[in-house]
Design a protein around this motif. Structure first.
Motif: not given
Ligand SMILES: *[C@@H]1O[C@H](CO)[C@@H](O)[C@H](O)[C@H]1NC(C)=O
Ligand SMILES: *[C@@H]1O[C@H](CO)[C@@H](O)[C@H](O)[C@H]1NC(C)=O
Ligand SMILES: *[C@@H]1O[C@H](CO)[C@@H](O)[C@H](O)[C@H]1NC(C)=O
Ligand SMILES: *[C@@H]1O[C@H](CO)[C@@H](O)[C@H](O)[C@H]1NC(C)=O
Ligand SMILES: *[C@@H]1O[C@H](CO)[C@@H](O)[C@H](O)[C@H]1NC(C)=O
Length: 413
Positions: A183-188
């Motif tokens: 997961f990237n930062q947005t998805e985190m």
């Protein structure tokens, strides 16, 4: 009765086949399908009932919610995935071997104990943990999370020891940990909001997050609607009214305000649209599905479990004395969600290849059952004699059940 003329049978099955493959019984998903959909009523499995209602349902502690603990369990089991040095970990039930360390709290053990009765050769613990996400989110009013199956259970600790995010981590550590999970930062940010829309934090587990000044095991809700899977976690945070301990001044002072750290990490760009109720549900449906599909080899996962329109159970066929009749005993479960029924009939093919009035088994209604979104009726036939000379398709071990759709039951050859 809702047997339709032959042409209609054909037509409907063709239409259905054109849109998606017909789920054929028996299948590897059959046991999990029962657990997933038969919450209450006849032959219910009671899985969903353990998280219903969404709130403080734990029999072990009146300030704990099974639903919130089941959702948290799936995240923690998944979060240890290791990518370097050979992918291992992910959602594999290795949590059984990893209690303590970064898996703090009694909820994990309770959850695993909730799940043990459902564990079998036809239902891995890891798949049950995934099903727990579906049940807990649905019970709290969240979206339907599609459940693919086939996860393999670990037989020892896997992945990164202590790989689960902890409230005291800095943002760089969080970003790296979630990146490792895919997961990237947005998805985190999105996944944290989806996970923290239900449940509470306890002071015994996190004394630097929730002050224990008022009680020995004080708790604080993560948002203003701890029993509802909704966007309040984002709304409350944004409008300055949050009760989320992980965003509180107390936790900020103790450098353990992980929700604040995560949500604020892109200047609120991601959390802001999540205040919208529909956006929130859509994002969480997609991300929670991805969360439970973090496994070593995603290619082994089956298609998502779909509810059967018609499903047999407890079938027995035996040759009767004299040898010209076969005795049929069994149950047929019919989904009645959008279509109430009066009775269930089973029609089998004769030697010319058509179901006829003499090739019909009538059943009696045994009961009804309910899931989160579906209703079912179950018809039962006991020792119904079928004349062997009337049984055609039986010869190649295929028995067909006709309702308004065509079903093939592969009996053992
Ligand atoms: C994360 O991935 C999503 C989907 O690909 C993308 O829209 C978003 O911009 C990415 N965020 C970051 C911080 O890279
Ligand atoms: C609160 O926690 C501290 C540290 O764990 C402990 O010493 C204290 O006795 C606790 N207070 C209450 C009221 O439980
Ligand atoms: C903040 O949002 C919540 C809904 O999540 C609402 O109940 C509350 O009244 C709002 N508070 C303010 C100060 O706007
Ligand atoms: C993000 O929202 C929080 C809560 O309203 C606020 O405290 C914070 O200052 C905001 N961050 C930015 C960069 O505006
Ligand atoms: C059904 O069985 C009855 C009695 O054995 C027979 O008279 C009739 O012809 C059969 N009908 C069909 C369609 O085979």
């Amino acid at each position: 009765m809702w047997n339709l003329p032959g042409s209609c049978l054909l037509l409907l099955s063709v239409i259905r086949c054109a849109t998606h493959a017909l789920q054929t019984w028996p299948s590897s998903i059959d046991e999990l399908e029962d657990i997933m959909f038969l919450n209450t009523g006849y032959r219910n499995r009671g899985f969903g009932a353990l998280v219903t209602p969404c709130g403080f349902t734990s029999t072990e502690d009146t300030t704990r919610s099974n639903a919130a603990e089941w959702l948290r369990t799936a995240f923690h089991d998944m979060a240890n995935i290791a990518l370097a040095g050979g992918r291992n970990g992910g959602l594999d039930a290795s949590l059984v071997y990893e209690l303590g360390a970064s898996n703090i709290g009694a909820g994990f053990e309770t959850t695993l104990r909730n799940f043990v009765p459902y564990y079998s050769t036809r239902s891995s613990m890891a798949d049950i943990i995934a099903l727990g996400v579906y049940a807990s989110v649905r019970s709290c009013g969240g979206p339907v999370i599609p459940i693919r199956t086939g996860r393999k259970d670990a037989i020892k600790q896997t992945g990164i020891i202590g790989g689960t995010p902890l409230p005291q981590n800095d943002i760089g550590t969080f970003v790296n940990q979630f990146h490792r999970m895919g997961f990237n930062q947005t998805e985190m940010i999105q996944l944290v909001a989806c996970g923290h829309t239900i449940g509470v934090t306890h002071s015994n587990d996190f004394p630097e997050v929730v002050s224990n000044a008022s009680a020995s095991n004080a708790f604080q809700s993560l948002d203003s609607t701890r029993n509802t899977f909704d966007s309040a976690i984002a709304q409350d945070y944004l409008n300055g009214s949050t009760t989320d301990a992980l965003s509180s001044q107390y936790a900020i002072a103790n450098k353990q305000a992980s929700d604040f750290v995560v949500f604020n990490s892109d200047n609120n760009a991601t959390i802001t649209p999540m205040a919208d109720p529909t956006t929130f549900q859509n994002i969480c449906q997609s991300l929670l599905q991805r969360m439970i599909e973090v496994v070593v080899d995603p290619s082994i996962l089956t298609d998502p479990i779909e509810v059967y329109d018609v499903k047999p159970a407890a079938l027995q066929l035996s040759l009767m004395d004299g040898g010209d009749q076969i005795s049929f005993t069994g149950e047929i479960r019919v989904r009645t969600t959008s279509k109430p029924i009066d009775s269930v009939q089973i029609m089998y093919w004769d030697r010319i290849g058509i179901p006829g009035p003499n090739n019909t088994i009538t059943t009696t209604l045994k009961g009804t059952a309910q899931g989160f979104e579906d209703q079912f009726s179950v018809g039962s036939a006991q020792h119904t004699a079928m004349t062997v000379s009337n049984i055609g398709s039986f010869m190649d071990s295929i028995l067909s059940f006709h309702q308004n759709l065509l079903y093939h039951l592969s009996l053992s050859k």
